[in-house]
Design an enzyme around this catalytic site. Structure first.
Site, PDB file in Angstrom:
ATOM      1  N   ARG A  81       1.044  -0.832   0.139  1.00 47.23           N
ATOM      2  CA  ARG A  81      -0.143  -0.265   0.102  1.00 47.23           C
ATOM      3  C   ARG A  81       0.963   0.802   0.335  1.00 47.23           C
ATOM      4  NH1 ARG A  81      -4.269  -0.098   4.840  1.00 47.23           N
ATOM      5  NH2 ARG A  81      -4.880  -2.014   3.442  1.00 47.23           N
ATOM      6  N   ARG A 150      -2.354   7.141   9.633  1.00 47.92           N
ATOM      7  CA  ARG A 150      -2.000   6.460   7.812  1.00 47.92           C
ATOM      8  C   ARG A 150      -2.065   7.299   7.301  1.00 47.92           C
ATOM      9  NH1 ARG A 150      -4.243   1.249   8.370  1.00 47.92           N
ATOM     10  NH2 ARG A 150      -3.133   0.485  10.036  1.00 47.92           N
ATOM     11  N   LYS A 216      -4.286   1.931  14.735  1.00 47.51           N
ATOM     12  CA  LYS A 216      -3.532   2.379  13.780  1.00 47.51           C
ATOM     13  C   LYS A 216      -4.702   3.503  13.904  1.00 47.51           C
ATOM     14  CE  LYS A 216      -5.703  -0.201  10.821  1.00 47.51           C
ATOM     15  NZ  LYS A 216      -7.256  -1.713   9.786  1.00 47.51           N
ATOM     16  N   LYS A 218      -5.781   7.567  12.261  1.00 53.59           N
ATOM     17  CA  LYS A 218      -7.439   7.883  10.755  1.00 53.59           C
ATOM     18  C   LYS A 218      -7.386   9.596  10.878  1.00 53.59           C
ATOM     19  CE  LYS A 218      -7.600   3.664   8.601  1.00 53.59           C
ATOM     20  NZ  LYS A 218      -8.691   2.252   7.969  1.00 53.59           N
ATOM     21  N   CYS A 437     -14.847  -3.475  -0.844  1.00 56.28           N
ATOM     22  CA  CYS A 437     -14.033  -3.877   0.045  1.00 56.28           C
ATOM     23  C   CYS A 437     -12.715  -4.543  -0.589  1.00 56.28           C
ATOM     24  CB  CYS A 437     -13.320  -4.018   1.426  1.00 56.28           C
ATOM     25  SG  CYS A 437     -13.913  -5.806   1.348  1.00 56.28           S
ATOM     26  N   CYS A 443      -7.834 -10.698   0.759  1.00 61.23           N
ATOM     27  CA  CYS A 443      -7.629 -10.420   2.060  1.00 61.23           C
ATOM     28  C   CYS A 443      -7.788 -11.463   3.100  1.00 61.23           C
ATOM     29  CB  CYS A 443      -9.041  -9.267   2.172  1.00 61.23           C
ATOM     30  SG  CYS A 443      -9.374  -8.998   4.433  1.00 61.23           S
ATOM     31  N   CYS A 482     -16.146  -8.801   5.584  1.00 61.63           N
ATOM     32  CA  CYS A 482     -16.140  -8.743   6.953  1.00 61.63           C
ATOM     33  C   CYS A 482     -16.363  -7.272   8.083  1.00 61.63           C
ATOM     34  CB  CYS A 482     -14.777  -9.050   7.682  1.00 61.63           C
ATOM     35  SG  CYS A 482     -13.752  -8.499   7.931  1.00 61.63           S
ATOM     36  N   CYS A 486     -13.892  -1.922   5.659  1.00 63.32           N
ATOM     37  CA  CYS A 486     -12.507  -1.116   5.299  1.00 63.32           C
ATOM     38  C   CYS A 486     -13.978  -0.509   4.105  1.00 63.32           C
ATOM     39  CB  CYS A 486     -12.173  -2.113   3.970  1.00 63.32           C
ATOM     40  SG  CYS A 486     -10.818  -3.042   5.546  1.00 63.32           S
TER      41      CYS A 486
HETATM   42 FE1  SRM Z   1      -8.943  -2.124   5.854  1.00 62.59          FE
HETATM   43  C1  SRM Z   1      -8.020  -4.837   7.410  1.00 62.59           C
HETATM   44  C2  SRM Z   1      -7.920  -3.089   2.770  1.00 62.59           C
HETATM   45  C3  SRM Z   1      -9.783   1.307   4.411  1.00 62.59           C
HETATM   46  C4  SRM Z   1     -10.399  -1.124   8.762  1.00 62.59           C
HETATM   47  N1  SRM Z   1      -7.474  -3.307   5.869  1.00 62.59           N
HETATM   48  C5  SRM Z   1      -6.906  -4.304   6.617  1.00 62.59           C
HETATM   49  C6  SRM Z   1      -6.995  -5.446   5.703  1.00 62.59           C
HETATM   50  C7  SRM Z   1      -5.140  -4.727   5.480  1.00 62.59           C
HETATM   51  C8  SRM Z   1      -7.119  -7.016   6.092  1.00 62.59           C
HETATM   52  C9  SRM Z   1      -5.878  -7.475   7.511  1.00 62.59           C
HETATM   53  O1  SRM Z   1      -6.185  -7.260   7.894  1.00 62.59           O
HETATM   54  O2  SRM Z   1      -5.372  -8.567   7.123  1.00 62.59           O
HETATM   55  C10 SRM Z   1      -7.319  -5.036   4.735  1.00 62.59           C
HETATM   56  C11 SRM Z   1      -6.291  -5.682   3.094  1.00 62.59           C
HETATM   57  C12 SRM Z   1      -6.978  -6.628   2.175  1.00 62.59           C
HETATM   58  C13 SRM Z   1      -6.252  -6.520   1.199  1.00 62.59           C
HETATM   59  O3  SRM Z   1      -5.997  -7.496   0.279  1.00 62.59           O
HETATM   60  O4  SRM Z   1      -5.961  -5.924   0.429  1.00 62.59           O
HETATM   61  C14 SRM Z   1      -7.776  -4.641   3.857  1.00 62.59           C
HETATM   62  N2  SRM Z   1      -8.890  -0.999   4.093  1.00 62.59           N
HETATM   63  C15 SRM Z   1      -8.395  -2.357   2.772  1.00 62.59           C
HETATM   64  C16 SRM Z   1      -9.070  -0.781   1.744  1.00 62.59           C
HETATM   65  C17 SRM Z   1      -7.781  -1.400   0.635  1.00 62.59           C
HETATM   66  C18 SRM Z   1     -10.139  -1.955   1.364  1.00 62.59           C
HETATM   67  C19 SRM Z   1     -10.066  -1.101   0.232  1.00 62.59           C
HETATM   68  O5  SRM Z   1     -11.112  -1.467  -0.625  1.00 62.59           O
HETATM   69  O6  SRM Z   1     -10.493   0.132  -0.256  1.00 62.59           O
HETATM   70  C20 SRM Z   1      -8.161   0.347   2.555  1.00 62.59           C
HETATM   71  C21 SRM Z   1      -7.171   1.437   2.174  1.00 62.59           C
HETATM   72  C22 SRM Z   1      -7.122   1.692   2.834  1.00 62.59           C
HETATM   73  C23 SRM Z   1      -5.748   2.979   2.881  1.00 62.59           C
HETATM   74  O7  SRM Z   1      -5.602   3.227   1.461  1.00 62.59           O
HETATM   75  O8  SRM Z   1      -5.328   2.837   3.520  1.00 62.59           O
HETATM   76  C24 SRM Z   1      -8.977   0.125   4.109  1.00 62.59           C
HETATM   77  N3  SRM Z   1     -10.047   0.200   6.397  1.00 62.59           N
HETATM   78  C25 SRM Z   1     -10.395   0.692   5.168  1.00 62.59           C
HETATM   79  C26 SRM Z   1     -11.257   1.418   6.115  1.00 62.59           C
HETATM   80  C27 SRM Z   1     -12.183   2.879   5.646  1.00 62.59           C
HETATM   81  C28 SRM Z   1     -11.358   4.563   6.305  1.00 62.59           C
HETATM   82  O9  SRM Z   1     -10.022   3.630   6.230  1.00 62.59           O
HETATM   83  O10 SRM Z   1     -12.143   5.174   5.639  1.00 62.59           O
HETATM   84  C29 SRM Z   1     -11.454   1.410   7.769  1.00 62.59           C
HETATM   85  C30 SRM Z   1     -12.660   1.193   8.381  1.00 62.59           C
HETATM   86  C31 SRM Z   1     -11.556   2.680   8.835  1.00 62.59           C
HETATM   87  C32 SRM Z   1     -11.674   2.632  10.265  1.00 62.59           C
HETATM   88  O11 SRM Z   1     -10.234   2.347  10.570  1.00 62.59           O
HETATM   89  O12 SRM Z   1     -12.080   2.808  11.687  1.00 62.59           O
HETATM   90  C33 SRM Z   1     -10.774   0.013   7.441  1.00 62.59           C
HETATM   91  N4  SRM Z   1      -9.302  -2.528   7.400  1.00 62.59           N
HETATM   92  C34 SRM Z   1      -9.855  -1.696   9.016  1.00 62.59           C
HETATM   93  C35 SRM Z   1     -10.242  -2.875  10.474  1.00 62.59           C
HETATM   94  C36 SRM Z   1     -10.486  -2.475  11.164  1.00 62.59           C
HETATM   95  C37 SRM Z   1     -10.167  -1.698  12.339  1.00 62.59           C
HETATM   96  C38 SRM Z   1     -10.743  -1.986  13.414  1.00 62.59           C
HETATM   97  O13 SRM Z   1     -10.692  -0.808  14.098  1.00 62.59           O
HETATM   98  O14 SRM Z   1     -11.584  -3.239  14.280  1.00 62.59           O
HETATM   99  C39 SRM Z   1      -8.746  -4.078   9.255  1.00 62.59           C
HETATM  100  C40 SRM Z   1      -8.560  -4.943  10.762  1.00 62.59           C
HETATM  101  C41 SRM Z   1      -7.492  -5.108  11.109  1.00 62.59           C
HETATM  102  O15 SRM Z   1      -7.074  -3.485  11.581  1.00 62.59           O
HETATM  103  O16 SRM Z   1      -7.515  -5.486  12.810  1.00 62.59           O
HETATM  104  C42 SRM Z   1      -8.496  -3.712   8.152  1.00 62.59           C
HETATM  105 FE1  SF4 Z   2     -10.993  -7.433   4.015  1.00 59.29          FE
HETATM  106 FE2  SF4 Z   2     -12.404  -7.073   6.333  1.00 59.29          FE
HETATM  107 FE3  SF4 Z   2     -10.502  -4.918   4.841  1.00 59.29          FE
HETATM  108 FE4  SF4 Z   2     -12.457  -6.328   3.496  1.00 59.29          FE
HETATM  109  S1  SF4 Z   2     -13.883  -5.399   5.418  1.00 59.29           S
HETATM  110  S2  SF4 Z   2     -10.653  -5.488   3.092  1.00 59.29           S
HETATM  111  S3  SF4 Z   2     -13.083  -8.201   4.128  1.00 59.29           S
HETATM  112  S4  SF4 Z   2     -10.561  -7.003   6.127  1.00 59.29           S
END
Ligand code: SRM
Ligand code: SF4
Length: 573
Positions: A81, A150, A216, A218, A437, A443, A482, A486
């Site tokens: 990323r 981030r 994390k 943001k 997502c 993922c 899930c 995201c």
């Molecule tokens: Fe996310 C984890 C993809 C935006 C909340 N996110 C992940 C991981 C890295 C899975 C992992 O931990 O093994 C995913 C990788 C999937 C893949 O194969 O690429 C993943 N997140 C993404 C992306 C690529 C989704 C997309 O389709 O665009 C986004 C990348 C953003 C970036 O460029 O930095 C992405 N993730 C978000 C957002 C939206 C936002 O930030 O505006 C959220 C919700 C907002 C927030 O953070 O509260 C988000 N991602 C999470 C979480 C849950 C965090 C939590 O508070 O519990 C995880 C899991 C974790 O952190 O344990 C996670």
């Molecule tokens: Fe993966 Fe869940 Fe984030 Fe979708 S919402 S990219 S399934 S961690």
């Protein structure tokens, strides 16, 4: 300066705290394990550290069972990323990312919901080369993931382009100034020599400390009336206040986040609360002090409850504000009035300032690739070769070909036409307002499909939308594989969260402008039930809505669902 009255939750530190502590400022044994040729993977501890360098070890889940049967290790590969504040990429950087995805990735680029590029499918042996080439293009992947601040998002809306330029500069500054100071990244990936450590010369992390943050963090900056960045979903949100065409400062909002865990009511999405106003030059100070509050009082024991939103809810927003002002040594001004209209993108050509043009392209699921009948990647490559402006990746996974000069507009327009690149006008407004997502196959946390399935589901929902005369009605629809959220599912007027293959929880009632969370409407349902529910709801909406009423508001007024007034009642009536 820790306030002795406030307390962080008690409990032994989580395993990740231990890994960070022993990591020698995020080095661990990454340098060595990346050279190991026996496995295509890396040990779990190093993978935890790897995130701080912008990458995750993944495996191709489509191949997982077959490889298991053949007693092979999983098809390990890395996701990378990029850190790209405000989502702005030059055409030259676009071409580098395109080239890298062909050479080392899976021939696709993912435009993420936080305005940056992800590459998937990079093999261990190609990681260093890939990161080096990204850096040579003046981009990097530092702190794109991990327990740090981030990628800082900012409004990409092309309508107020003079304000955009200013706000973008602030997002860049925040992103740069809040970076970790460790040289680990430069040593591991860019072959920088480590300067011999003495207490005087050894780096320290003046803001983060050796344990970094509990989780994390943001930041996003919105420019009303567009809430494209979903400012209330950020740990720390800034809302630009513009008076007489001038940026005078920002309202400050704290404590938002989307993630939760199925069945665990101690976890929930939450919206950030506005606590005051600061001038642009005070922004960094505010961000730094907010981050240090989370550093000192966040939960380092239970990672599921470690986000800043839980710190704010536990301590109380007024207490956190008082602590922030204490650390700042000055008080925030009273918040200024603002108004958001929407949290989506506005497509097509728009004329900005100085006679420059912007074209917002609809990119379904944010995936840039060449489809059989749609050469999106090739088309954008050809545009990047002649484009003299910039690309802006939006927080809705779309792309703006930005700052096109009048002289160049015809050339870009003909490439848009040649490759059939679309502003989405041939689709329903519902599809143009969709977001999914990544989920499967990359993922590791996905419980169900999202990016690969939502377009198929929308094909079917479009029939319902068309039958009910709602084709031009913007209804935001978001799907995640899930509950991590995201694609900010809890801010979609229609939201789906994956529960199991083919099964989703369905959510309704979020506000069109991103100011109200949704609530669960049906649990664990499959496609047939989803369509029959939407059939009833959308036909009621078509008949019973008030003038200009959005779907998310309608379902509440019609008594279909109770409004979620705060994240703490997300799971309750
Ligand atoms: Fe996310 C984890 C993809 C935006 C909340 N996110 C992940 C991981 C890295 C899975 C992992 O931990 O093994 C995913 C990788 C999937 C893949 O194969 O690429 C993943 N997140 C993404 C992306 C690529 C989704 C997309 O389709 O665009 C986004 C990348 C953003 C970036 O460029 O930095 C992405 N993730 C978000 C957002 C939206 C936002 O930030 O505006 C959220 C919700 C907002 C927030 O953070 O509260 C988000 N991602 C999470 C979480 C849950 C965090 C939590 O508070 O519990 C995880 C899991 C974790 O952190 O344990 C996670
Ligand atoms: Fe993966 Fe869940 Fe984030 Fe979708 S919402 S990219 S399934 S961690």
């Amino acid at each position: 300066m820790v306030n002795n009255i406030l307390k962080a939750p008690e409990g032994s530190p989580s395993d990740v705290e231990d890994i960070k502590e022993k990591s020698d400022y995020l080095r661990g044994t990454l340098k060595e394990v990346m050279l190991d040729r026996i496995s295509a993977g890396i040990p779990d501890d190093d993978n935890r550290l790897m995130k701080h360098h912008g990458s995750y070890l993944q495996d191709d889940r489509d191949l997982r069972n077959e490889r298991q049967k053949q007693k092979l290790e999983p098809a390990y590969q890395f996701m990378l990323r990029v850190r790209m504040p405000g989502g702005v990429s030059t055409p030259a950087q676009w071409l580098v990312m395109d080239d890298l995805s062909q050479k080392y990735g899976n021939n696709t680029l993912k435009l993420t919901t936080r305005e940056t590029f992800q590459m998937h499918g990079i093999l261990k042996w190609n990681m260093k080369k890939t990161i080096q080439e990204i850096n040579a293009a003046l981009l990097d992947t530092i702190a794109a993931c991990g327990d740090v601040n981030r990628n800082v998002m900012c409004a990409s809306n092309p309508y107020q382009s003079e304000i955009h330029t200013e706000v973008y500069e602030w997002s860049k500054k925040l992103s740069d100034d809040l970076l970790p100071r460790t040289r680990a990244y430069h040593e591991i990936w860019l072959d920088e020599e480590r300067v011999a450590g003495t207490p005087e010369t050894e780096e320290v992390e003046p803001m983060y400390g050796p344990l970094y943050l509990p989780r994390k963090f943001k930041i996003g900056i919105a420019v009303p009336p567009s809430n494209d960045v979903d400012v209330f979903s950020q740990d720390l949100g800034f809302i630009a206040i513009v008076e007489e065409g001038k940026l005078i400062g920002f309202n400050v909002a704290i404590g938002g986040g989307m993630g939760m865990t199925h069945g665990d009511q101690a976890t929930y999405p939450q919206l950030a609360k506005v606590i005051g106003f600061c001038k642009p030059e005070q922004m960094y100070d505010v961000a730094e002090k907010v981050i240090t509050i989370q550093r000192d009082y966040g939960n380092r024991s239970v990672r599921k409850n470690a986000r800043f939103k839980y710190t704010v809810d536990r301590l109380g927003v007024e207490t956190v504000k008082a602590e922030l002002e204490n650390r700042l040594g000055w008080s925030l001004a009273e918040a200024k009035a603002f108004h958001f209209d929407h949290n989506g993108d506005r497509y097509g050509w728009v004329k900005g300032v100085e006679g420059k043009w912007h074209f917002t392209l609809f990119v379904e699921g944010g995936r840039i690739t060449d489809y059989d009948d749609y050469k999106l990647m090739t088309g954008l490559r050809e545009i990047a070769k002649v484009h003299t402006g910039e690309f802006r990746l939006t927080s809705n996974q779309n792309l703006i070909i930005s700052n096109v000069t009048s002289q160049n507009k015809d050339a870009i327009s003909s490439l848009i036409e040649k490759y059939g690149l679309t502003d989405g006008r041939q689709h329903s407004a519902l599809r143009r307002s969709s977001m999914a997502c990544v989920a499967l196959p990359t993922c590791g946390l996905a419980m169900a499909e999202a990016e690969r399935y939502l377009p198929v589901l929308i094909d079917k929902i479009e029939d319902i939308v068309n039958e009910n005369g709602l084709r031009d009605e913007e209804i935001t629809i978001r799907m995640t594989g899930c509950p991590n959220g995201c694609a900010r599912h809890a801010l979609g007027e229609i939201g789906f969260i994956g529960k199991a293959p083919g099964k989703y929880n369905m959510y309704l009632g979020a506000a069109f402008d991103g100011s109200r969370l949704s609530k669960m409407y049906r649990e664990n349902i499959g496609e047939e039930e989803i369509l029959s529910e939407l059939n009833v709801l959308l036909s009621r909406y078509a008949k019973e809505r008030n003038e200009g009423e959005h779907f998310g508001d309608f379902v509440i007024r019609a008594g279909v669902i109770k409004a979620t007034t705060d994240g703490t009642n997300f799971h309750h009536e």
